[in-house]
Write an enzyme that holds these catalytic residues in place. Structure first.
Site, PDB file in Angstrom:
ATOM      1  N   SER A  24       1.154  -1.223  -0.280  1.00 39.67           N
ATOM      2  CA  SER A  24      -0.284  -0.281   0.021  1.00 39.67           C
ATOM      3  C   SER A  24       0.253   1.595  -0.089  1.00 39.67           C
ATOM      4  O   SER A  24       0.739   2.611  -0.150  1.00 39.67           O
ATOM      5  CB  SER A  24      -0.864   0.109   0.897  1.00 39.67           C
ATOM      6  N   HIS A  39      -5.562  -3.260  -3.075  1.00 37.57           N
ATOM      7  CA  HIS A  39      -5.162  -2.664  -3.972  1.00 37.57           C
ATOM      8  C   HIS A  39      -4.825  -2.920  -5.630  1.00 37.57           C
ATOM      9  O   HIS A  39      -5.030  -1.894  -6.271  1.00 37.57           O
ATOM     10  CB  HIS A  39      -3.601  -1.556  -3.454  1.00 37.57           C
ATOM     11  N   LYS A  52     -12.354   0.458  -1.661  1.00 40.26           N
ATOM     12  CA  LYS A  52     -10.604   1.609  -3.136  1.00 40.26           C
ATOM     13  C   LYS A  52     -11.178   1.732  -4.329  1.00 40.26           C
ATOM     14  O   LYS A  52     -12.006   1.791  -4.599  1.00 40.26           O
ATOM     15  CB  LYS A  52      -9.754   0.625  -2.533  1.00 40.26           C
TER      16      LYS A  52
HETATM   17  C1  PLP Z   1      -7.133  -0.137   3.010  1.00 42.05           C
HETATM   18  C2  PLP Z   1      -6.315  -1.354   2.752  1.00 42.05           C
HETATM   19  C3  PLP Z   1      -6.997  -2.725   3.792  1.00 42.05           C
HETATM   20  C4  PLP Z   1      -8.256  -2.054   4.642  1.00 42.05           C
HETATM   21  O1  PLP Z   1     -10.015  -2.131   4.018  1.00 42.05           O
HETATM   22  P1  PLP Z   1     -10.350  -1.217   4.464  1.00 42.05           P
HETATM   23  O2  PLP Z   1     -11.958  -1.349   4.125  1.00 42.05           O
HETATM   24  O3  PLP Z   1     -10.094   0.546   4.340  1.00 42.05           O
HETATM   25  O4  PLP Z   1     -11.001  -1.872   6.198  1.00 42.05           O
HETATM   26  C5  PLP Z   1      -6.496  -3.832   4.647  1.00 42.05           C
HETATM   27  N1  PLP Z   1      -4.862  -3.870   3.757  1.00 42.05           N
HETATM   28  C6  PLP Z   1      -4.181  -3.494   3.296  1.00 42.05           C
HETATM   29  C7  PLP Z   1      -3.256  -3.886   2.403  1.00 42.05           C
HETATM   30  C8  PLP Z   1      -5.248  -2.157   3.066  1.00 42.05           C
HETATM   31  O5  PLP Z   1      -4.647  -1.190   1.898  1.00 42.05           O
END
Ligand code: PLP
Length: 383
Positions: free
Chosen positions: A176, A204, A233
């Site tokens: 991320s 992502h 996302k």
């Molecule tokens: C954003 C993210 C999460 C968390 O997801 P949410 O739905 O925002 O809680 C988990 N793992 C990774 C790699 C992320 O980038």
């Protein structure tokens, strides 16, 4: 209790104090933030679906049909037909036996890792994994062994000869803060060779990577892994899911506390997500355009001597090093109306503070020109 005022002052002195910006428009390329319209390079809405009229319309329709809240957890009376349909459609899209919806990605990781790990398990985790996977590993009470970022020989050194009969390998799909992609095929072979279970968190990558948008696992046998994906996302909505074999999903329903003891997602969110999924499947131009912008950004950095990173995803970090300089560049960009967040420890390792540029398919090349021009100027002011 700690003297919080002193602790907060210390954070401030070290340039590690965090505060929130208030957004007052829809999520879009030029949102209004703290009352100012800015050009934003910091959302995870990679495909521009968070404010797509068709997704919005599905949410409105489903809200008038089914109301706002799910009213209960999935195991009581919160499990709606909208959830069931979305789970089926996601499973079909990804080529997995079953999918289980969670309320957030954070909770999906806590749930899956702590339901599958225990004090007599061992977890092998990439050192740059997302905080939610690290927290999940700790909560599971398994032993934790962290390998150097995407270094398969280090993973093998750590895993060879370990006699715990329950071994889990945890990795982000797309990292991320770095935008690097996990070597999923090698990880899969490693898991097979050492009888470990591989869990890939492709928060992502889902929707973005692969010709069909299935993410970093598009070209591997996904039925042999456990895949976690988020819906907040690229899908532009909210929530998350775990995709796996039926038996694993049934186990999660029995044992994953973050699934059992929480309210189900609003059914309307599931409906909006079904529409997003259709758009992810049918509008491949969104991914193609994004790839073009990624290449264009990298070329522009190269021409302007801006040090960019080895990432081929929409996450394009510009590593500055210390937090103070990184904040300065971020503030300088904001003066030109461009928003790129400064990412500082502990989100990333010490001395790797960075600007995390994230690109969206709705950006134009002109937007990227504005960004690289402003970056060049802001960085040159540092020395
Ligand atoms: C954003 C993210 C999460 C968390 O997801 P949410 O739905 O925002 O809680 C988990 N793992 C990774 C790699 C992320 O980038």
């Amino acid at each position: 209790m700690k003297d919080l005022a002193t602790e907060l002052d210390k954070l401030n002195e070290k340039n590690l104090f965090r505060s929130r910006r208030v957004i007052s428009s829809a999520q879009q390329i030029e949102p209004v933030i703290d009352g100012q319209k800015v050009l934003s390079f910091c959302s995870n809405d990679y495909l521009g679906l968070a404010n797509d009229p068709r997704v919005v319309e599905s949410l409105i329709q489903a809200t008038s049909n089914y109301g706002t809240g799910a009213g209960a957890s999935h195991l009581i009376t919160g499990h709606h037909a909208c959830h069931a349909k979305l789970e089926e459609e996601l499973a079909e899209f990804l080529g997995c036996e079953k999918v289980l919806l969670f309320s957030t990605g954070y909770m999906a990781n806590l749930g899956v890792v702590s339901a599958l790990g225990s004090h007599n398990s061992i977890i092998f985790a990439d050192r740059l994994n997302h905080a939610s996977l690290n927290d999940a590993a700790i909560q599971s009470r398994a032993k934790l062994s962290r390998y150097k970022h995407i270094k398969m020989n280090h993973l093998e050194e750590l895993i060879v000869g370990k006699d715990e009969n329950n071994k889990l390998i945890l990795t982000d799909g797309v990292f991320s803060m770095d935008g690097t992609i996990a070597p999923v095929s090698k990880l899969q072979s490693m898991a097979k060779k050492y009888h470990a279970t591989l869990i890939i968190d492709d928060a992502h990558g889902i929707g973005v990577l692969g010709k069909l948008g299935k993410g970093c696992t598009e070209d591997i046998l996904v039925s042999e892994t456990i895949l976690v994906g988020t819906l907040g996302k690229a899908f532009g909505t909210f929530g998350a899911f775990v995709a796996a074999k039926q038996e694993i999903i049934e186990w999660l329903i029995q044992r994953a506390h973050s699934y059992i003891y929480t309210t189900a997602l609003p059914p309307a969110i599931a409906e909006a997500t079904r529409t997003s999924l259709q758009l992810i499947k049918t509008e491949s131009w969104r991914r193609e355009n994004l790839q073009e912008l990624i290449e264009y950004f990298r070329e522009s950095c190269k021409r302007k001597n801006i040090t960019f990173s080895d990432s081929f995803t929409p996450i394009q970090p510009i590593i500055i090093g210390n937090s103070e300089d990184t904040l300065k560049v971020s503030e300088e960009l904001l003066k030109s109306g461009i928003l790129v967040p400064a990412i500082r420890p502990p989100t990333i390792p010490q001395n790797t503070a960075r600007l995390r540029v994230s690109l969206c398919t709705l950006h134009t090349k002109e937007h990227i020109n504005q960004l690289t021009h402003a970056l060049e100027r802001a960085i040159s002011k540092l020395s």
